[in-house]
Design an enzyme around this catalytic site. Structure first.
Site, short mmCIF file in Angstrom:
data_model
loop_
_atom_site.label_atom_id
_atom_site.label_comp_id
_atom_site.label_asym_id
_atom_site.label_seq_id
_atom_site.Cartn_x
_atom_site.Cartn_y
_atom_site.Cartn_z
N TYR A 1 1.10 -1.36 0.10
CA TYR A 1 -0.06 -0.28 0.42
C TYR A 1 0.74 1.54 -0.18
CZ TYR A 1 -3.01 3.79 1.93
OH TYR A 1 -4.00 5.01 1.86
N GLU B 1 -4.20 7.82 -4.10
CA GLU B 1 -3.80 5.76 -3.20
C GLU B 1 -3.50 5.29 -3.93
OE1 GLU B 1 -5.76 4.83 0.23
OE2 GLU B 1 -6.55 3.88 -1.01
#
Ligand code: GDP
Ligand code: MN
Length: 380
Positions: free
Chosen positions: A101, A190
């Protein structure tokens, strides 16, 4: 403004953040053609402005163009957290060895960009922060200094990424993502998951991208990415008229001038036992046409039972708002009871105008609390 995955990936691609090749499709037939062009296994991805698509059945792997067409048929029209799927992103499928991530957002507290990196990718970052906070590496970037390689390395070591080839690729991605974030005036970029393929290649498999609305005037290409169909019809109508309107699920329609005052009005309605039907901000001007537009939008909501006008006038003039209310009542048939509270510039004049016309469904109250009580009572 939130972007779809495919739009975010287009911007990633512009700045050199690696993404897979893909095509947009709006029908099963287009999905099939896209799959034929891409060749090999592909993934069919619902394009909606919400996360958790995988869990909701909005992401499916397909081995052939026929398969892709079938999956597209299934996914189109699906309701994912209240968002109906109208577009699909057909992408070359990736093999996944690891899911990481990576994100960069704006930390208002420190007035700096904030990177987050963890090897615990693929799941919601809030979950990682809650259950495994040590796995989450953080890095603030000073806007004057910019993103420096030594900082990126610190972030990568902090996340415990040890493979030298991954380190090198992710360092490069961090630099490019920062440039992308700054150049597009983003609030959030993101990548979840940032994958490592079995061959060791690092790539962005998803994108969540938010651009600052106040900077859109600088980015016409991004502003044009806005999909009006993604918004509820009332919000679309409001946007076209320049009224700030957010639909809520109560019965008391609310209109005020200034976001802070409207927020307080929502609170006071709740305090006296009511439920707000919307947030609606006239803004600082509060001209008569603005009032007409706002009243039309609010009264079109079938859940609305009463409407409260809360005006604290500085630049706005209460007499102008009063004219707007009367004009709206003469133009459109509004049967809802309307409660008005005026304070500030020309409040007496405004009240006098309303008292003279005296429409039967209009009620004037002296304070915000009394106006709220009355509106809640009238909403029954
Ligand atoms: P989200 O559920 O809305 O966050 O959508 P994502 O794009 O992140 O996809 C969710 C999950 O689907 C990923 O974490 C992957 O596990 C899986 N997925 C998505 N694309 C691919 C792909 O190309 N290949 C494989 N094997 N899995 C994929
Ligand atoms: Mn994701």
């Amino acid at each position: 403004m939130d972007l779809y995955e495919y739009q975010g990936k287009e911007l990633f691609g512009r700045f050199g953040v690696p993404v897979s090749e893909g095509r947009l499709a709006t029908t099963p037939a287009e999905a099939r053609t896209a799959a034929e062009q891409l060749a090999g296994p592909i993934v069919v991805k619902a394009q909606v402005l919400t996360g958790g698509r995988g869990k909701a059945g909005g992401i499916k792997l397909a081995d052939s163009p026929e398969d892709a067409e079938r999956e597209a048929e299934e996914i189109l029209g699906l309701d994912i957290n209240g968002h109906v799927v109208r577009k699909l992103w057909i992408e070359q499928a990736s093999e996944i060895a690891k899911e990481y991530y990576l994100s960069v957002t704006f930390d208002r507290g420190t007035k700096k960009a904030l990177f987050l990196l963890t090897t615990e990718g693929g799941i919601e970052i809030e979950e990682v922060a809650e259950n495994n906070p040590d796995a989450l590496a953080r890095l603030h970037v000073d806007p004057l200094e910019g993103s420096q390689p030594y900082q990126g390395r610190r972030l990568i070591y902090g996340a415990g990424i040890a493979d030298p080839s991954e380190q090198k690729q992710i360092l490069d991605i961090i630099g490019k993502l920062y440039t992308c974030f700054v150049e597009t005036d983003a609030m959030l970029c993101e990548i979840n998951p940032l994958i490592v393929t079995p061959e060791g290649e690092v790539r962005a498999l998803d994108s969540k991208f938010t651009v600052d609305d106040n900077a859109l005037y600088k980015h016409h290409d991004i502003a044009e990415m806005r999909d009006l169909e993604a918004y509820p019809p009332e919000e679309r109508a409001a946007r076209e008229k320049g009224v700030t309107y957010v639909k809520l699920d109560g019965e008391v329609g609310i209109l005020g001038n200034g976001a802070g005052l409207v927020m307080s009005t929502l609170d006071v309605i709740a305090l006296v036992g009511g439920r707000p039907a919307n947030f609606c901000d006239l803004g600082g001007g509060g001209d008569a046409q603005g009032v007409v537009d706002a009243l039309e939008i609010i009264s079109a909501d079938p859940q609305v039972r009463s409407i409260v006008f809360n005006i604290f006038a500085g630049i706005t003039r209460c007499d102008v708002v009063a004219e707007g209310i009367l004009q709206a009542l003469s133009q459109t048939k509004i049967e809802h009871p309307i409660v008005v509270r005026f304070d500030g510039t020309n409040a007496d004049e405004g009240r006098a105008i309303l008292a003279e016309a005296a429409p039967p469904n209009l009620h004037v109250e002296a304070t915000m609390l009394d106006a709220a009580k009355r509106a809640v009572k009238l909403a029954g």
